[in-house]
Scaffold this motif. Sequence first.
Motif, mmCIF file in Angstrom:
data_model
loop_
_atom_site.group_PDB
_atom_site.id
_atom_site.type_symbol
_atom_site.label_atom_id
_atom_site.label_comp_id
_atom_site.label_asym_id
_atom_site.label_seq_id
_atom_site.Cartn_x
_atom_site.Cartn_y
_atom_site.Cartn_z
ATOM 1 N N PRO A 133 0.833 -1.215 0.000
ATOM 2 C CA PRO A 133 0.000 0.000 0.000
ATOM 3 C C PRO A 133 0.865 1.262 0.000
ATOM 4 N N THR A 134 0.544 2.208 -0.884
ATOM 5 C CA THR A 134 1.320 3.445 -0.995
ATOM 6 C C THR A 134 0.382 4.650 -1.021
ATOM 7 N N HIS A 135 0.994 5.818 -0.960
ATOM 8 C CA HIS A 135 0.217 7.062 -0.977
ATOM 9 C C HIS A 135 -0.093 7.541 -2.389
ATOM 10 N N TRP A 136 0.385 6.853 -3.409
ATOM 11 C CA TRP A 136 0.266 7.304 -4.795
ATOM 12 C C TRP A 136 -1.203 7.406 -5.231
ATOM 13 N N VAL A 137 -1.571 8.527 -5.852
ATOM 14 C CA VAL A 137 -2.904 8.693 -6.424
ATOM 15 C C VAL A 137 -2.819 8.929 -7.929
ATOM 16 N N SER A 138 -2.123 10.002 -8.341
ATOM 17 C CA SER A 138 -2.108 10.336 -9.765
ATOM 18 C C SER A 138 -0.926 11.239 -10.105
ATOM 19 N N LYS A 139 -0.262 10.947 -11.208
ATOM 20 C CA LYS A 139 0.760 11.850 -11.741
ATOM 21 C C LYS A 139 0.051 12.937 -12.534
ATOM 22 N N VAL A 140 0.415 14.196 -12.268
ATOM 23 C CA VAL A 140 -0.285 15.303 -12.927
ATOM 24 C C VAL A 140 0.617 16.094 -13.874
ATOM 25 N N SER A 141 1.937 15.893 -13.793
ATOM 26 C CA SER A 141 2.864 16.490 -14.753
ATOM 27 C C SER A 141 4.172 15.733 -14.633
ATOM 28 N N ALA A 142 5.159 16.119 -15.426
ATOM 29 C CA ALA A 142 6.440 15.419 -15.408
ATOM 30 C C ALA A 142 7.150 15.539 -14.068
ATOM 31 N N THR A 143 6.804 16.557 -13.271
ATOM 32 C CA THR A 143 7.463 16.756 -11.983
ATOM 33 C C THR A 143 6.493 16.808 -10.805
ATOM 34 N N GLU A 144 5.204 16.520 -11.045
ATOM 35 C CA GLU A 144 4.203 16.691 -9.988
ATOM 36 C C GLU A 144 3.282 15.483 -9.905
ATOM 37 N N LEU A 145 2.862 15.177 -8.672
ATOM 38 C CA LEU A 145 1.875 14.125 -8.475
ATOM 39 C C LEU A 145 0.995 14.461 -7.289
ATOM 40 N N VAL A 146 -0.164 13.832 -7.278
ATOM 41 C CA VAL A 146 -1.111 13.958 -6.176
ATOM 42 C C VAL A 146 -1.057 12.664 -5.373
ATOM 43 N N VAL A 147 -0.985 12.817 -4.048
ATOM 44 C CA VAL A 147 -0.890 11.661 -3.170
ATOM 45 C C VAL A 147 -1.873 11.802 -2.016
ATOM 46 N N ARG A 148 -2.104 10.697 -1.324
ATOM 47 C CA ARG A 148 -2.959 10.733 -0.148
ATOM 48 C C ARG A 148 -2.255 11.468 0.989
ATOM 49 N N LYS A 149 -3.013 12.268 1.702
ATOM 50 C CA LYS A 149 -2.471 12.941 2.883
ATOM 51 C C LYS A 149 -2.396 11.917 4.016
ATOM 52 N N LEU A 150 -1.249 11.803 4.624
ATOM 53 C CA LEU A 150 -1.031 10.834 5.687
ATOM 54 C C LEU A 150 -0.542 11.516 6.958
ATOM 55 N N GLU A 151 -0.761 10.849 8.071
ATOM 56 C CA GLU A 151 -0.090 11.230 9.305
ATOM 57 C C GLU A 151 1.273 10.554 9.277
ATOM 58 N N MET A 152 2.321 11.333 9.022
ATOM 59 C CA MET A 152 3.630 10.743 8.800
ATOM 60 C C MET A 152 4.218 10.189 10.097
ATOM 61 N N ILE A 153 4.806 9.022 9.994
ATOM 62 C CA ILE A 153 5.528 8.411 11.105
ATOM 63 C C ILE A 153 6.917 9.049 11.127
ATOM 64 N N PRO A 154 7.348 9.629 12.260
ATOM 65 C CA PRO A 154 8.596 10.406 12.270
ATOM 66 C C PRO A 154 9.856 9.541 12.281
ATOM 67 N N LEU A 155 9.923 8.639 11.335
ATOM 68 C CA LEU A 155 11.079 7.757 11.207
ATOM 69 C C LEU A 155 11.553 7.709 9.763
ATOM 70 N N GLU A 156 12.850 7.632 9.586
ATOM 71 C CA GLU A 156 13.414 7.174 8.325
ATOM 72 C C GLU A 156 13.811 5.722 8.548
ATOM 73 N N VAL A 157 13.271 4.836 7.726
ATOM 74 C CA VAL A 157 13.527 3.407 7.875
ATOM 75 C C VAL A 157 14.528 3.003 6.799
ATOM 76 N N VAL A 158 15.679 2.514 7.234
ATOM 77 C CA VAL A 158 16.771 2.175 6.324
ATOM 78 C C VAL A 158 16.944 0.665 6.293
ATOM 79 N N VAL A 159 17.101 0.123 5.090
ATOM 80 C CA VAL A 159 17.419 -1.295 4.915
ATOM 81 C C VAL A 159 18.776 -1.385 4.241
ATOM 82 N N ARG A 160 19.657 -2.187 4.808
ATOM 83 C CA ARG A 160 21.005 -2.360 4.261
ATOM 84 C C ARG A 160 21.203 -3.805 3.804
ATOM 85 N N ASN A 161 21.654 -3.961 2.578
ATOM 86 C CA ASN A 161 22.000 -5.272 2.034
ATOM 87 C C ASN A 161 23.507 -5.462 1.909
#
Length: 247
Positions: free
Chosen positions: A70-98
């Motif tokens: 599941p993602t916030h993606w809704v619609s691309k509206v131009s080459a540099t712009e998109l519309v997404v769902r408004k979320l309550e952001m979790i104040p974390l950056e989650v990093v995965v290392r391989n």
Amino acid sequence: MDYTRGELIHEGKAKRVFAVNGQEDLIWLEFKDDLTAFNAEKTGSFEGKGQVNLAITENLFAEFKRYHIPTHWVSKVSATELVVRKLEMIPLEVVVRNILAGSTAKKFDLKEGTELEQSIVELFYKSDELGDPFMNEDQALMLKAVDSKTELEQIKQMALDVNDILVQTFLKADIRLVDFKIELGKNSKGQILLADEVTPDSCRLWDKSSQKKLDKDRFRRDLGSVKESYEEVLARLTSDKKSEATV
């Protein structure tokens, strides 16, 4: 559906955030051409970066959709712009290392490029003022960055699921996924969704054969060919899709 951009809400290092007129549950993102590193102590840009990064994100988020992430993606509206769902952001950056690289390899005095027996998930507290410090799971709970241990496990599992998809997607393009960071948020129902972007700004990507860096490390380390490397990542991802379509 047609969307119209509303007032500017926030301008970050890589994107501008706007309201969407008449749609309180949506926001409008504009990808900028700016480059930043070391918590914005180093800055730069290249023409077309926003367009390239949005195209890469669009390609990868289509893969997440295929695999029911599941993602916030809704619609691309131009080459540099998109519309997404408004979320309550979790104040974390989650990093995965391989693969160990950058400051992590240096911290443990291990050779950059050391393969990990299993992927590692790390948490960083999202705060520009504090420099996004590393935090352990108990600290995440203490600061209420997450609501519960169960939510924390959901976040870690989603990060690993995203990793599985990205590793395979990039390998098809002859690229090794060294590490990456993602951001997550919750919708009005409390469901955790993948947000923000997945680009060479947020991933370490190496050519499978030569180990050439194809990501923001080229900017961080003054290696040159930053624009060309970002464009190469996009070209490889889209070339792979074109090849699949003709089979």
